[in-house]
Motif scaffolding. Structure first.
Motif, short mmCIF file in Angstrom:
data_model
loop_
_atom_site.label_atom_id
_atom_site.label_comp_id
_atom_site.label_asym_id
_atom_site.label_seq_id
_atom_site.Cartn_x
_atom_site.Cartn_y
_atom_site.Cartn_z
N LYS A 75 0.84 -1.20 0.00
CA LYS A 75 0.00 0.00 0.00
C LYS A 75 0.87 1.25 0.00
N GLY A 76 0.24 2.37 -0.25
CA GLY A 76 0.94 3.64 -0.26
C GLY A 76 0.59 4.48 0.95
N SER A 77 0.37 5.77 0.72
CA SER A 77 0.17 6.72 1.82
C SER A 77 -1.14 6.51 2.56
N THR A 78 -2.08 5.77 1.96
CA THR A 78 -3.38 5.55 2.62
C THR A 78 -3.40 4.33 3.52
N ALA A 79 -2.26 3.66 3.70
CA ALA A 79 -2.23 2.39 4.42
C ALA A 79 -2.82 2.49 5.82
N ALA A 80 -2.37 3.45 6.63
CA ALA A 80 -2.84 3.56 8.01
C ALA A 80 -4.33 3.88 8.04
N GLU A 81 -4.77 4.76 7.16
CA GLU A 81 -6.19 5.11 7.11
C GLU A 81 -7.05 3.91 6.73
N GLU A 82 -6.60 3.13 5.73
CA GLU A 82 -7.35 1.94 5.34
C GLU A 82 -7.36 0.90 6.45
N ALA A 83 -6.23 0.72 7.11
CA ALA A 83 -6.15 -0.27 8.19
C ALA A 83 -7.16 0.05 9.29
N THR A 84 -7.34 1.32 9.59
CA THR A 84 -8.28 1.73 10.63
C THR A 84 -9.72 1.65 10.15
N SER A 85 -9.99 2.20 8.98
CA SER A 85 -11.38 2.30 8.52
C SER A 85 -11.97 0.96 8.11
N HIS A 86 -11.13 -0.01 7.72
CA HIS A 86 -11.64 -1.30 7.27
C HIS A 86 -11.46 -2.42 8.30
N ALA A 87 -11.03 -2.08 9.50
CA ALA A 87 -10.74 -3.10 10.51
C ALA A 87 -11.97 -3.95 10.83
N ALA A 88 -13.14 -3.33 10.94
CA ALA A 88 -14.36 -4.07 11.29
C ALA A 88 -14.72 -5.08 10.21
N GLU A 89 -14.62 -4.65 8.95
CA GLU A 89 -14.93 -5.55 7.84
C GLU A 89 -13.91 -6.69 7.77
N VAL A 90 -12.64 -6.39 8.00
CA VAL A 90 -11.61 -7.43 8.01
C VAL A 90 -11.90 -8.46 9.09
N ALA A 91 -12.31 -8.01 10.28
CA ALA A 91 -12.65 -8.93 11.37
C ALA A 91 -13.84 -9.80 10.98
N ARG A 92 -14.84 -9.21 10.34
CA ARG A 92 -16.01 -9.98 9.92
C ARG A 92 -15.63 -11.08 8.94
N LEU A 93 -14.61 -10.83 8.13
CA LEU A 93 -14.15 -11.79 7.13
C LEU A 93 -13.20 -12.85 7.71
N GLY A 94 -12.92 -12.75 9.00
CA GLY A 94 -12.07 -13.75 9.65
C GLY A 94 -10.63 -13.35 9.81
N GLY A 95 -10.34 -12.05 9.61
CA GLY A 95 -8.96 -11.59 9.70
C GLY A 95 -8.64 -10.88 11.00
N SER A 96 -7.37 -10.79 11.31
CA SER A 96 -6.90 -10.06 12.49
C SER A 96 -6.98 -8.56 12.23
#
Length: 242
Positions: free
Chosen positions: A175-196
């Motif tokens: 990822k580029g400059s948006t990595a931290a923002e994406e990690a935070t904003s998509h954390a709930a969806e990642v958890a729903r999909l079975g990810g840490s």
């Protein structure tokens, strides 16, 4: 049989000199990396896989940038590279790390044709498999690591990539400059999909500037139908042009 990538003029003149860090990154594999760089800035540009403006910065922006993420991959790991395109980062990882077993997944015929020809030309057929298909449709053995570069926002990327990883395996998304923002904003969806919880990593610190940014997601549990069965026929598929 003639090599499709060597028809016409010799590829040598198209090579851009390796960057100052390339030698330490690729070590004894640097000549093979130079061969791949030559393919990218000639055939890769001709076939529309790499933009003409990318040729002068092929090492720092593409090869070195992808190669340093290998520091996050264990010895002998199985790797699936989703949306491989011109082979970034999949072929780069195969060049720098011959111990890895890598599957390049790409849906477009013209790209899989290039990938298959490049793998043959570079002598990587014993460690690299090319599969034509969409990530959500292919059936492969669960991988230790699933990689992707510039494919999609993190939520969609994890939806496609996480089912291809073994439980306990990881998705490594460049990822580029948006990595931290994406990690935070998509954390709930990642958890729903079975990810840490997504973690932002820096690769190549002190080697390249800026370091490569990677978002890591561990597959903590399986969600939905199993994706572990193999597709019918052989695992290695040579794509047809057209």
């Amino acid at each position: 049989m003639s090599d499709p990538l060597l028809s016409g003029d010799d590829l040598g003149p198209g090579v851009v000199s390796p960057g100052p860090s390339s030698s330490s990154i690729f070590g004894s594999r640097l000549p093979l990396a130079v061969e791949y760089a030559s393919l990218l800035v000639t055939e890769g540009v001709t076939r529309g896989l790499i933009g003409p403006r990318e040729a002068p910065r092929i090492w720092e922006r593409h090869l070195d940038n992808c190669a340093v993420m290998s520091e996050k991959i264990g010895i002998g790991a199985s790797v699936v590279d989703v949306g491989s395109g011109a082979g970034l980062p999949g072929i780069v990882l195969a060049v720098v790390r011959p111990d890895l077993r890598i599957t390049l997944v790409e849906p477009l015929a013209r790209r899989t044709a290039f990938l298959s020809e490049a793998v043959t030309h570079l002598g990587l057929t014993s460690t690299v498999t090319v599969v034509r298909g969409r990530a959500e449709e292919v059936r492969l053995d669960p991988a230790d690591v699933v990689t992707a570069r510039a494919v999609a926002p993190l939520d969609r990327l994890v939806r496609w990539c996480l089912p291809l990883a073994a439980v306990g395996g990881r998705v490594l998304a460049l990822k580029g400059s948006t990595a931290a923002e994406e990690a935070t904003s998509h954390a709930a969806e990642v958890a729903r999909l079975g990810g840490s919880a997504p973690v932002v990593l820096r690769c190549g610190v002190g080697v390249i500037e800026p370091p490569t940014t990677v978002v890591e997601v561990v597959r903590e549990r399986a969600v939905g139908p199993s994706r572990s069965s193999r597709s019918s026929g052989s695992g290695r598929r040579r794509s047809r042009k057209g």
